[in-house]
Write an enzyme that holds these catalytic residues in place. Structure first.
Site, PDB file in Angstrom:
ATOM      1  N   LYS A   1       1.231  -1.615   0.130  1.00  0.00           N
ATOM      2  CA  LYS A   1       0.166  -0.240  -0.088  1.00  0.00           C
ATOM      3  C   LYS A   1       0.530   1.084  -0.316  1.00  0.00           C
ATOM      4  CE  LYS A   1      -4.676  -1.873   0.849  1.00  0.00           C
ATOM      5  NZ  LYS A   1      -5.782  -1.083  -0.348  1.00  0.00           N
TER       6      LYS A   1
ATOM      7  N   LYS B   1     -13.338  -8.608  -8.169  1.00  0.00           N
ATOM      8  CA  LYS B   1     -14.538  -8.666  -7.397  1.00  0.00           C
ATOM      9  C   LYS B   1     -15.491  -9.236  -6.526  1.00  0.00           C
ATOM     10  CE  LYS B   1     -11.802  -6.049  -4.173  1.00  0.00           C
ATOM     11  NZ  LYS B   1     -10.750  -5.283  -3.318  1.00  0.00           N
TER      12      LYS B   1
HETATM   13 MG    MG Z   1      -6.565  -1.517  -4.398  1.00  0.00          MG
END
Ligand code: MG
Length: 361
Positions: free
Chosen positions: A118, A232
């Site tokens: 991240k 997803k």
């Molecule tokens: Mg992402």
């Protein structure tokens, strides 16, 4: 938009016991605060096709949560996609953290050959901090392939600055898979990609929010805004629609979780295992892409039978997740069942989402 089988299912009965048989609300503690939460609630149920899960985040309103219900009903009532592989590789996740925390985080994902780092939590002002974290991962997992997720954290000019800095890292072309959603707007993704190509930088772009939260996920491909799409299953309304998005975009896809329990993660594993690895995917990933389905590691426990993600056998063993359906372990299910008030809240939420789906029929 609503497939025929779903229209039939949701208009055919109002009985939650028929739609979500044996449903149970579970609450799993997380090892650390993630997305602002310390525990995760999910409805698990045993449909005619197998165990499934409905788990939109608590703050999502009915229109968005209804898509998750469509996905949950699909996994419980319909055959899963036909897998081409028995298991899928997983990526580890390195959150926004100091370089000192990196070795401990890497150790949480035994066998993982890919890490998602991240970045951009503090914008471009924190570029040096982000680069220090990246260097720490390179130092402690030198053979790993890396991908960075900016969660739309940069304006276009800052994303360009990031790309220049990343391209200057030693042998970046050999280990960097892509930068995920550096900017928010799909038009800016397209501009950035063109700018990268003009300069010949060895950087690929992946679209996540531009697929998952967009009215029209196909605009990513139409504008040439990405090299890779992130999909997803549950948030996209089920594995079938997610697979359609992948096919429609014609781009290599990485399947990620929505922080599901071990039950819902398997919808993602089956989706990922059903996607062929074409030449474009092979060129980026050198095999089946690592999936963002290793999020079971963020929970202190799970509810599935043979949940061994702590000692590494089935669940996270060797950096792999099995591509078949899971069942809850009765004892774990009992241990993590939520209270009656929470059950009533989720039943009301399911009814709201059913009304929403019926409106779309
Ligand atoms: Mg992402």
């Amino acid at each position: 938009m609503i497939p025929d089988w779903l229209a039939e299912l949701v208009t055919g009965t109002d009985d939650l016991d028929a739609l979500l048989p044996q449903r149970r609300v579970v609450e799993l503690p997380m090892i650390t605060r993630f997305r602002g939460i310390t525990s995760r609630q999910a409805v698990v149920f045993r449909g005619p096709a197998g165990w499934s899960e409905f788990s939109p985040f608590l703050e999502y309103a009915a229109p968005e949560a209804a898509r998750w219900l469509a996905g949950a009903l699909e996994f419980g009532h319909r055959p899963a996609p036909e897998p081409l592989r028995d298991a899928v590789p997983l990526n580890g996740t390195i959150p926004d953290c100091s370089p000192d925390a990196v070795p401990g985080l890497i150790a949480r994902y035994p066998g993982a050959g890919t890490f998602k780092i991240k970045i951009a939590a503090g914008g471009i002002a924190n570029l040096d901090t982000d680069l220090a974290r990246i260097r720490a991962v390179r130092a402690h997992a030198p053979a790993a392939r890396l991908r960075f997720d900016a969660n739309a954290g940069y304006p276009l000019a800052a994303a360009q600055q990031l790309c220049v800095a990343v391209a200057a890292l030693p042998e970046a072309a050999d280990w960097l898979e892509y930068i995920e959603q550096p900017v928010a707007a799909v038009e800016d993704l397209a501009r950035l990609r063109e700018w990268i190509a003009d300069r010949g930088l060895p950087i690929r772009i992946a679209a996540d929010e531009s697929i998952r939260k967009a009215e029209d996920p196909y605009r990513v491909a139409a504008l040439g805004a990405a090299d890779v799409v992130i999909v997803k299953a549950q948030p996209l309304g089920g594995a079938q629609h997610a697979a359609d998005v992948v096919t429609g975009c014609g781009l290599p896809a990485v399947v990620s979780s929505a922080l599901e329990t071990g039950i819902g993660l398997r919808a993602g594993a089956l989706l990922a295992a059903s996607l062929p690895v074409d030449a474009a995917a092979e060129a980026i990933f050198a095999g089946p892409p690592a999936c963002g389905l290793g999020t079971g590691a963020l929970f202190t426990t799970d509810i599935i039978a043979g949940d061994t993600h702590r000692d590494g056998d089935d669940h996270l063993g060797g950096g792999l997740l099995s591509a078949w359906r899971a069942e809850p372990d009765p004892e774990l299910l009992a241990a993590h069942t939520a209270d009656a008030e929470t059950h009533a809240w989720w039943d009301a939420r399911v009814r709201d989402c059913l009304s929403e789906l019926r409106r779309q029929v």
